[in-house]
Enzyme design. Structure first.
Site, PDB file in Angstrom:
ATOM      1  CE  LYS A  83      -0.499  -8.430   8.961  1.00  0.00           C
ATOM      2  NZ  LYS A  83      -0.600  -9.025   7.633  1.00  0.00           N
ATOM      3  N   GLY A 133       3.377 -13.923   3.533  1.00  0.00           N
ATOM      4  CA  GLY A 133       4.347 -14.644   2.723  1.00  0.00           C
ATOM      5  C   GLY A 133       5.355 -15.478   3.494  1.00  0.00           C
ATOM      6  CG  ASP A 163      -2.688  -7.731   5.132  1.00  0.00           C
ATOM      7  OD1 ASP A 163      -2.900  -8.910   5.457  1.00  0.00           O
ATOM      8  OD2 ASP A 163      -1.616  -7.143   5.374  1.00  0.00           O
ATOM      9  CE  LYS A 209      -1.931 -11.470   3.681  1.00  0.00           C
ATOM     10  NZ  LYS A 209      -0.809 -10.899   4.449  1.00  0.00           N
ATOM     11  N   GLY A 250       5.267 -11.424  -0.002  1.00  0.00           N
ATOM     12  CA  GLY A 250       6.176 -10.277  -0.075  1.00  0.00           C
ATOM     13  C   GLY A 250       7.646 -10.676  -0.016  1.00  0.00           C
TER      14      GLY A 250
HETATM   15  N1  LIG Z   1       2.729  -3.169  16.602  1.00  0.00           N
HETATM   16  C1  LIG Z   1       3.114  -4.194  15.844  1.00  0.00           C
HETATM   17  N2  LIG Z   1       2.785  -5.455  16.218  1.00  0.00           N
HETATM   18  C2  LIG Z   1       3.189  -6.521  15.499  1.00  0.00           C
HETATM   19  N3  LIG Z   1       3.917  -6.417  14.361  1.00  0.00           N
HETATM   20  C3  LIG Z   1       4.265  -5.194  13.930  1.00  0.00           C
HETATM   21  C4  LIG Z   1       3.872  -4.029  14.644  1.00  0.00           C
HETATM   22  N4  LIG Z   1       4.353  -2.943  13.967  1.00  0.00           N
HETATM   23  C5  LIG Z   1       5.020  -3.407  12.907  1.00  0.00           C
HETATM   24  N5  LIG Z   1       4.972  -4.757  12.850  1.00  0.00           N
HETATM   25  C6  LIG Z   1       5.610  -5.571  11.807  1.00  0.00           C
HETATM   26  O1  LIG Z   1       4.603  -5.999  10.927  1.00  0.00           O
HETATM   27  C7  LIG Z   1       4.915  -7.315  10.482  1.00  0.00           C
HETATM   28  C8  LIG Z   1       3.654  -7.955   9.935  1.00  0.00           C
HETATM   29  O2  LIG Z   1       3.310  -7.296   8.733  1.00  0.00           O
HETATM   30  P1  LIG Z   1       3.731  -7.952   7.332  1.00  0.00           P
HETATM   31  O3  LIG Z   1       5.204  -8.184   7.310  1.00  0.00           O
HETATM   32  O4  LIG Z   1       3.131  -7.173   6.242  1.00  0.00           O
HETATM   33  O5  LIG Z   1       3.035  -9.358   7.525  1.00  0.00           O
HETATM   34  P2  LIG Z   1       2.413 -10.378   6.496  1.00  0.00           P
HETATM   35  O6  LIG Z   1       3.476 -10.637   5.458  1.00  0.00           O
HETATM   36  O7  LIG Z   1       2.119 -11.559   7.371  1.00  0.00           O
HETATM   37  O8  LIG Z   1       1.197  -9.748   5.935  1.00  0.00           O
HETATM   38  C9  LIG Z   1       5.489  -7.973  11.713  1.00  0.00           C
HETATM   39  O9  LIG Z   1       6.310  -9.083  11.399  1.00  0.00           O
HETATM   40  C10 LIG Z   1       6.291  -6.829  12.340  1.00  0.00           C
HETATM   41  O10 LIG Z   1       7.607  -6.798  11.833  1.00  0.00           O
HETATM   42  C1  LIG Z   2       1.325  -3.472  -3.225  1.00  0.00           C
HETATM   43  C2  LIG Z   2       2.025  -4.450  -2.353  1.00  0.00           C
HETATM   44  O1  LIG Z   2       2.697  -4.068  -1.414  1.00  0.00           O
HETATM   45  N1  LIG Z   2       1.864  -5.745  -2.658  1.00  0.00           N
HETATM   46  C3  LIG Z   2       2.481  -6.814  -1.916  1.00  0.00           C
HETATM   47  C4  LIG Z   2       1.756  -8.088  -2.258  1.00  0.00           C
HETATM   48  C5  LIG Z   2       2.213  -9.279  -1.462  1.00  0.00           C
HETATM   49  C6  LIG Z   2       1.864  -9.150  -0.003  1.00  0.00           C
HETATM   50  O2  LIG Z   2       1.066  -8.348   0.445  1.00  0.00           O
HETATM   51  O3  LIG Z   2       2.551 -10.081   0.759  1.00  0.00           O
HETATM   52  P1  LIG Z   2       2.552 -10.216   2.340  1.00  0.00           P
HETATM   53  O4  LIG Z   2       1.153 -10.489   2.788  1.00  0.00           O
HETATM   54  O5  LIG Z   2       3.462 -11.350   2.545  1.00  0.00           O
HETATM   55  O6  LIG Z   2       3.080  -8.925   2.936  1.00  0.00           O
HETATM   56  C7  LIG Z   2       3.982  -6.943  -2.253  1.00  0.00           C
HETATM   57  O7  LIG Z   2       4.364  -6.693  -3.392  1.00  0.00           O
HETATM   58  O8  LIG Z   2       4.736  -7.313  -1.344  1.00  0.00           O
END
Ligand SMILES: Nc1ncnc2c1ncn2[C@@H]1O[C@H](COP(=O)(O)OP(=O)(O)O)[C@@H](O)[C@H]1O
Ligand SMILES: CC(=O)N[C@@H](CCC(=O)OP(=O)(O)O)C(=O)O
Length: 259
Positions: free
Chosen positions: A218, A13, A163, A10, A46
């Site tokens: 995640k 974004g 995720d 996975k 996202g």
């Molecule tokens: N303990 C942590 N360790 C690493 N990242 C964290 C933590 N808590 C919050 N984060 C945040 O979570 C982000 C990753 O989640 P997310 O933005 O949803 O990632 P992705 O888009 O790759 O799924 C990191 O960039 C950081 O800003």
């Molecule tokens: C329900 C919900 O939150 N859906 C996410 C789907 C995309 C996603 O998860 O993107 P990243 O992996 O880049 O965070 C959103 O709308 O952002």
């Protein structure tokens, strides 16, 4: 190559805004495919959704890391995830010589989907259903690239956290799940990589506010799969060329979320 089960990879974004990151990831995927390793790529987007919502004058609200998705936002969300994000990755795959199939959770009876929580609007919760479609794509040596848009039996288009989308697909194919983000893994309060985490350590760090927002979603998704499969799930970075090389060799990278 030690990973014989399907690798469910996975990517978050932010990757879509990094040409070099996409090129490196696709080179790694091409190497794995050439070695006979089957891979399913699940993607988020996202940040692209944020951009598109803003461009259309819409407000973004998140609850515990999940985007509240009212009906008037779903066409934009679907366009950004199942459209633009999915095709950007297919284009990067093509450039690396990979034959890909762009798809969504809504294709081929792959998952069942329902509204997760009325407060979140059109946000979906998915369960694995039928692997026929994915298995066919994999059997051709192709790379499925899957967005996290699902469709309910009521005919609603649903926005699923990517995720959680990857979680359902990993369970469906009994695969090895690796969640690649823009950080090298789960970081402690001082920004240092934590190499291994179990359930109680995760609960402690969430309670302290060290793991929050998207990382909380995640890590909880990773823990669910680790417990379901009885083996660790890895949280690592697509940014890190060394981590990608190690992954290609079937090694462990980033943070191991223990069952
Ligand atoms: N303990 C942590 N360790 C690493 N990242 C964290 C933590 N808590 C919050 N984060 C945040 O979570 C982000 C990753 O989640 P997310 O933005 O949803 O990632 P992705 O888009 O790759 O799924 C990191 O960039 C950081 O800003
Ligand atoms: C329900 C919900 O939150 N859906 C996410 C789907 C995309 C996603 O998860 O993107 P990243 O992996 O880049 O965070 C959103 O709308 O952002």
């Amino acid at each position: 190559m030690t990973t014989k089960s399907v690798l469910v990879l996975k990517v978050g974004g932010a990757l879509l805004q990094c040409e070099m990151g996409m090129a490196r990831l696709m080179t790694a995927a091409a190497e794995m495919l050439a070695a006979g390793q089957q891979v399913i790529l699940v993607h988020g987007g996202g940040c692209l959704v944020d951009e598109q919502l803003t461009a259309n004058g819409k407000e973004t609200i998140k609850l515990d890391g999940l985007r509240v998705t009212p009906a008037d936002q779903i066409p934009i969300v679907v366009g950004a995830l199942a459209g633009t994000s999915n095709k950007i990755l297919q284009a990067a795959a093509a450039k690396a010589g990979i034959v890909s199939v762009g798809m969504s959770l809504g294709d081929g009876n792959t998952v069942s989907a329902k509204i997760k929580d009325e407060r979140l609007g059109l946000v979906g919760e998915v369960e694995p259903k039928d692997a026929t479609y994915l298995t066919f794509i994999l059997s051709q040596g192709w790379l499925p690239i899957c967005s996290s848009i699902a469709i309910s039996s009521q005919g609603e288009m649903l926005n699923v956290n990517a995720d959680q989308a990857a979680t359902a697909l990993a369970k469906l194919v009994n695969g090895t799940l690796v969640l690649l983000s823009d950080v090298s893994g789960v970081l402690d309060g001082k920004g240092q990589l934590i190499h291994s985490l179990n359930k109680s350590e995760i609960e402690h760090l969430v309670a302290q506010g060290v793991i929050e927002k998207g990382m909380k979603v995640k890590v909880e998704a990773a823990l669910e799969v680790a417990q379901w499969m009885g083996k660790p799930v890895q949280v690592a970075s697509w940014r890190d060329a060394e981590q990608l090389k190690t992954l290609v060799k079937g090694g462990s990278v980033g943070t191991q979320i223990q069952p």
